[in-house]
Design a protein around this motif. Structure first.
Motif, mmCIF file in Angstrom:
data_model
loop_
_atom_site.group_PDB
_atom_site.id
_atom_site.type_symbol
_atom_site.label_atom_id
_atom_site.label_comp_id
_atom_site.label_asym_id
_atom_site.label_seq_id
_atom_site.Cartn_x
_atom_site.Cartn_y
_atom_site.Cartn_z
ATOM 1 N N PHE A 77 1.129 -1.098 0.027
ATOM 2 C CA PHE A 77 0.011 0.137 0.144
ATOM 3 C C PHE A 77 0.708 1.250 0.185
ATOM 4 O O PHE A 77 1.185 1.898 1.212
ATOM 5 C CB PHE A 77 -0.898 0.170 1.066
ATOM 6 C CG PHE A 77 -2.228 0.977 1.021
ATOM 7 C CD1 PHE A 77 -3.198 0.295 0.324
ATOM 8 C CD2 PHE A 77 -2.146 1.858 1.317
ATOM 9 C CE1 PHE A 77 -4.408 1.098 0.439
ATOM 10 C CE2 PHE A 77 -3.213 2.898 1.521
ATOM 11 C CZ PHE A 77 -4.389 2.212 0.727
ATOM 12 N N GLU A 78 1.381 1.727 -1.102
ATOM 13 C CA GLU A 78 2.377 2.541 -1.195
ATOM 14 C C GLU A 78 1.548 3.970 -1.175
ATOM 15 O O GLU A 78 0.726 4.363 -1.637
ATOM 16 C CB GLU A 78 2.932 2.821 -2.675
ATOM 17 C CG GLU A 78 3.668 1.413 -2.958
ATOM 18 C CD GLU A 78 4.088 1.153 -4.316
ATOM 19 O OE1 GLU A 78 4.032 2.065 -4.908
ATOM 20 O OE2 GLU A 78 4.908 0.415 -4.613
ATOM 21 N N LEU A 79 2.335 4.812 -0.222
ATOM 22 C CA LEU A 79 1.753 6.282 0.045
ATOM 23 C C LEU A 79 3.068 7.070 -0.047
ATOM 24 O O LEU A 79 3.701 7.729 0.630
ATOM 25 C CB LEU A 79 1.102 6.431 1.437
ATOM 26 C CG LEU A 79 -0.042 5.417 1.582
ATOM 27 C CD1 LEU A 79 -0.483 5.787 3.084
ATOM 28 C CD2 LEU A 79 -1.164 6.088 0.730
ATOM 29 N N PRO A 80 3.176 7.537 -1.353
ATOM 30 C CA PRO A 80 4.671 8.038 -1.441
ATOM 31 C C PRO A 80 4.729 9.662 -0.970
ATOM 32 O O PRO A 80 5.827 10.256 -0.734
ATOM 33 C CB PRO A 80 4.649 8.249 -2.892
ATOM 34 C CG PRO A 80 3.570 8.054 -3.625
ATOM 35 C CD PRO A 80 2.587 7.157 -2.582
ATOM 36 N N SER A 81 3.594 10.383 -0.526
ATOM 37 C CA SER A 81 3.504 11.367 -0.193
ATOM 38 C C SER A 81 3.885 11.779 1.211
ATOM 39 O O SER A 81 3.905 12.488 1.933
ATOM 40 C CB SER A 81 2.228 12.141 -0.573
ATOM 41 O OG SER A 81 1.096 11.430 -0.002
ATOM 42 N N ALA A 82 3.607 10.673 1.971
ATOM 43 C CA ALA A 82 3.788 10.370 3.374
ATOM 44 C C ALA A 82 5.093 9.973 3.687
ATOM 45 O O ALA A 82 5.877 9.260 3.327
ATOM 46 C CB ALA A 82 2.630 9.322 4.176
ATOM 47 N N ARG A 83 5.655 10.885 4.711
ATOM 48 C CA ARG A 83 6.954 10.836 5.314
ATOM 49 C C ARG A 83 7.210 10.603 6.705
ATOM 50 O O ARG A 83 8.183 10.257 7.245
ATOM 51 C CB ARG A 83 7.685 11.912 4.837
ATOM 52 C CG ARG A 83 8.137 12.072 3.311
ATOM 53 C CD ARG A 83 9.127 10.973 3.027
ATOM 54 N NE ARG A 83 9.321 11.056 1.575
ATOM 55 C CZ ARG A 83 8.874 10.336 0.850
ATOM 56 N NH1 ARG A 83 7.861 9.655 1.114
ATOM 57 N NH2 ARG A 83 9.258 10.565 -0.639
ATOM 58 N N VAL A 84 5.856 10.672 7.632
ATOM 59 C CA VAL A 84 5.998 10.462 8.837
ATOM 60 C C VAL A 84 5.097 9.659 9.426
ATOM 61 O O VAL A 84 4.011 9.748 9.078
ATOM 62 C CB VAL A 84 6.008 11.904 9.695
ATOM 63 C CG1 VAL A 84 5.703 11.859 11.069
ATOM 64 C CG2 VAL A 84 6.991 12.893 9.400
ATOM 65 N N ALA A 85 5.375 8.684 10.355
ATOM 66 C CA ALA A 85 4.428 7.812 10.818
ATOM 67 C C ALA A 85 4.187 7.815 12.468
ATOM 68 O O ALA A 85 5.523 8.036 12.948
ATOM 69 C CB ALA A 85 4.787 6.220 10.501
ATOM 70 N N LEU A 86 3.173 7.936 13.040
ATOM 71 C CA LEU A 86 3.037 8.290 14.512
ATOM 72 C C LEU A 86 2.355 7.001 14.812
ATOM 73 O O LEU A 86 1.324 6.491 14.516
ATOM 74 C CB LEU A 86 1.993 9.356 14.677
ATOM 75 C CG LEU A 86 2.123 10.927 13.969
ATOM 76 C CD1 LEU A 86 1.546 11.941 14.561
ATOM 77 C CD2 LEU A 86 4.003 10.988 14.416
ATOM 78 N N PHE A 87 2.799 6.673 15.963
ATOM 79 C CA PHE A 87 2.271 5.445 16.658
ATOM 80 C C PHE A 87 1.711 5.644 18.021
ATOM 81 O O PHE A 87 2.576 6.424 19.305
ATOM 82 C CB PHE A 87 3.450 4.427 17.011
ATOM 83 C CG PHE A 87 4.174 3.837 15.663
ATOM 84 C CD1 PHE A 87 3.918 2.516 14.984
ATOM 85 C CD2 PHE A 87 5.058 4.597 14.913
ATOM 86 C CE1 PHE A 87 4.150 2.082 13.848
ATOM 87 C CE2 PHE A 87 5.480 4.198 13.609
ATOM 88 C CZ PHE A 87 5.174 2.803 13.035
#
Length: 633
Positions: free
Chosen positions: A286-296
């Protein structure tokens, strides 16, 4: 009450009656007696588990293929053939037709079960969504619930004509048996046709790759900058729900990614796109090329599925800031950054020595605290909020729940206080999941509150009506495919109905309340409380924003200096040991003015929650902006 009596009391009557009715059908078939056979058959049909229950709830995650019903049907059909043979019709053509009809009914039931599984498979999407436009998939309405359940669907009584025909044939002639068998076959064929229609309309959803591509294209068009990732057991949904108001207010484009499809119905209302990807391989693709940050928001085993994707800068934001060991879990060192509320959060990691570098810690305050007011809603009597934590599994006796050792006694003392107070009891969502004693104490407190309210529970017709409206707005109808299709936009009337529910809930300010979940929310309870009594938890830390007196329980009876040194959030609060000594003094002083601990609370608030700003979201936004810039560079 004896053990046998207790077991029988818990068993549905139908479980005991149905086997006896089936046995009676075979006995009366051997006799033979058509009328007695008919009576036993009638009793069996009425006792069919679930057959006479009203159909409620959503389509099951896995369709109930009706094995018990199929077995009962086969036994009834076999008994009908025995009855015909014993009645002297075994050599007749009608008997042969009855046998063929019996076999045909069983084949139709098997075919129906297979078609039902096919419909379920087609409509079980590999990516379940909220607030994502799925019009390209042309998802049809969900089949009626009764059609998707062999226990209570059209085949529940499909053998009735065969059984009835045999009973009549035993008394009036074999032709009735053939007619009954024919009617049963026609009924089965009709049911199969009814299910074939939604099967045909949903067949294109069987292409799981096409579904994933359509969902991915829609989310990519949104161009999310931030992924908020969440996985966990269903009771942990509150951990993500606490962040939803913050995600609504941030100016960054956020997409929420879940891993458990059953989590979706437990999610609070949000306008942000939500995508649930249960399979790790689908998440990886599930590619999301515009996203660069992941919050957990929580530590979970499934977090590793996203953590291994190098395009994301990972951040642990947690689901509360407290002195518990869970707030400095060694697992957090796997993230690129750890965001804490204030300086105390940074010091907590330094003291623990769990391996999180100081350079990786960022202070962002508590961005969710904007709804917390520093004044209390007017009420005819002071309000005490008691919010114990759950029993947990961190092994820290000082931060244990107060429910087991002092909860019921504390509630009794509060309810008996003169002048009277109003009690708001807010148990942790996970209360009783690990320790039966906590569940028993919780149940005892519920009984105490109900008795104090004059035997009146939380039921209220007006509240129930509004709650039903909220549920209908929060969770679209039908199965998960239809719900995903119908949730492409926000619930337009949600704010209006929710405001009406809140007004109705707090209107009767003379009653004690048991509050849980998101209605009313924790911060709403803060705003209606004059004082807080809580265990060591993030509730105490957040309550500092309300600038009101609070007490922290000391269920293990630790030395007060040791307790305050170990749990800094208790520094400007009153301590309550298991003997409840000082409770009355705390309540008396809490209503006095000036407040002797106000200055200490202000200092502690800055230490735990960070510097006060007009908008609590501002430090969080600055940290997010800075990380996105570094990720882009």
């Amino acid at each position: 009450m004896s053990l046998r009596a207790k077991i029988l009391k818990k068993l549905p009557l139908a479980v005991a009656v149905l086997p006896l009715a089936l046995l009676g059908m075979f006995v009366t078939a051997v006799v033979p007696s058509g009328w007695a056979y008919a009576v036993c058959a009638a009793v069996g049909y009425v006792a069919e588990p679930g057959a006479m229950k009203r159909v409620t709830g959503r389509m099951q995650p896995l369709p109930r293929v009706g094995l018990s019903v199929a077995a009962a049907s086969a036994l009834r059909g076999a008994s009908a053939l025995v009855l015909l043979a014993r009645a002297g019709e075994g050599e007749s053509g009608a008997f042969v037709l009855a046998v063929v009809g019996f076999l045909a009914v069983q084949a139709l039931r098997l075919g129906y079960a297979g078609l039902l599984l096919y419909v379920w498979w087609c409509r079980r999407l590999p990516a379940v969504t909220r607030n994502v436009d799925l019009s390209a998939l042309r998802i049809p309405d969900a089949p009626p619930r009764w059609l998707m359940d062999l226990h209570r669907g059209p085949l529940t009584f499909v053998d009735l004509p065969l059984v009835a025909g045999a009973a009549v044939a035993a008394e009036a002639g074999a032709r009735w048996a053939a007619g009954g068998a024919g009617a049963a076959v026609l009924a089965g064929l009709l049911a199969l046709v009814l299910l074939a229609v939604p099967a045909w309309r949903s067949r294109h959803l069987a292409s799981k790759g096409r579904v994933l591509s359509a969902v991915r294209a829609q989310v990519q068009e949104y161009e999310p900058e931030v992924v908020v990732y969440f996985s966990g057991n269903l009771q942990s949904a509150y951990q993500l729900n606490g962040w939803l108001p913050v995600l609504e207010r941030t100016r960054r484009r956020v997409v929420i990614v879940l891993r458990e499809r059953e989590m979706l119905p437990r999610l609070d209302v949000t306008t942000r796109p939500v995508v649930c990807l249960p399979l790790g391989k689908d998440l990886a693709a599930f590619e999301l090329p515009s996203a660069r940050v992941a919050l957990f928001a929580a530590n979970a085993a499934n977090n590793t599925h996203l953590l291994r994707m190098p395009q994301f800068r990972s951040v642990y934001i947690g689901h509360g800031d407290s002195d518990k060991p869970t707030s400095f879990n060694p697992f957090t060192k796997v993230y690129d950054e750890v965001w804490v509320a204030g300086p105390e959060g940074r010091e907590r990691y330094a003291r623990s020595g769990v391996g999180v570098a100081d350079a990786d810690i960022v202070e962002v305050g508590r961005p969710s605290l904007w709804p917390v007011a520093t004044t209390t809603a007017a009420a005819p009597q002071p309000t005490v909020l008691y919010a114990p934590t759950w029993e947990g599994f961190h092994g820290d006796e000082g931060a244990a729940t107060s429910l087991i050792t002092m909860g019921p006694a504390l509630v009794r003392s509060l309810l008996a206080r003169q002048p009277r107070i109003r009690l708001l009891y807010r148990p942790h969502p996970l209360t009783g999941t690990l320790d039966r004693r906590a569940k028993a104490a919780h149940d005892e407190i519920l009984a105490l509150i109900k008795a104090a309210n004059g035997g009146v529970g939380e039921d209220d017709a007006g509240l129930e009506r509004l709650a039903a409206q909220l549920e209908a707005l929060r969770q679209p109808g039908g199965d998960e495919a239809q719900a995903a299709r119908d949730s492409a936009g926000p619930a337009a009337d949600w704010d209006t109905v929710f405001a009406a529910w809140q007004d109705a809930y707090w209107a009767d300010d003379t009653r004690h309340r048991v509050t849980a979940g998101s209605r009313p929310g924790l911060y709403d309870c803060f705003n209606h409380a004059d004082v807080l009594i809580a265990d060591v938890s993030g509730v105490v830390t957040d309550f500092l924003a309300a600038d009101k007196p609070y007490a922290v329980t000391n269920p293990a009876g630790l030395d007060p200096d040791v307790f305050r040194g170990r749990y800094p959030a208790a520094a400007s609060g009153h301590l309550l040991g298991p003997d409840l000594v000082g409770l009355e003094d705390f309540l008396d002083r809490a209503g006095s003015a000036p407040d002797p601990l106000a200055a200490e609370r202000a200092q502690l608030r800055a230490r735990l929650l960070g510097s006060a700003e007009a908008d609590p979201l501002a430090p969080f936004e600055r940290a997010l902006d800075a990380l996105l810039r570094r990720a882009a560079g």
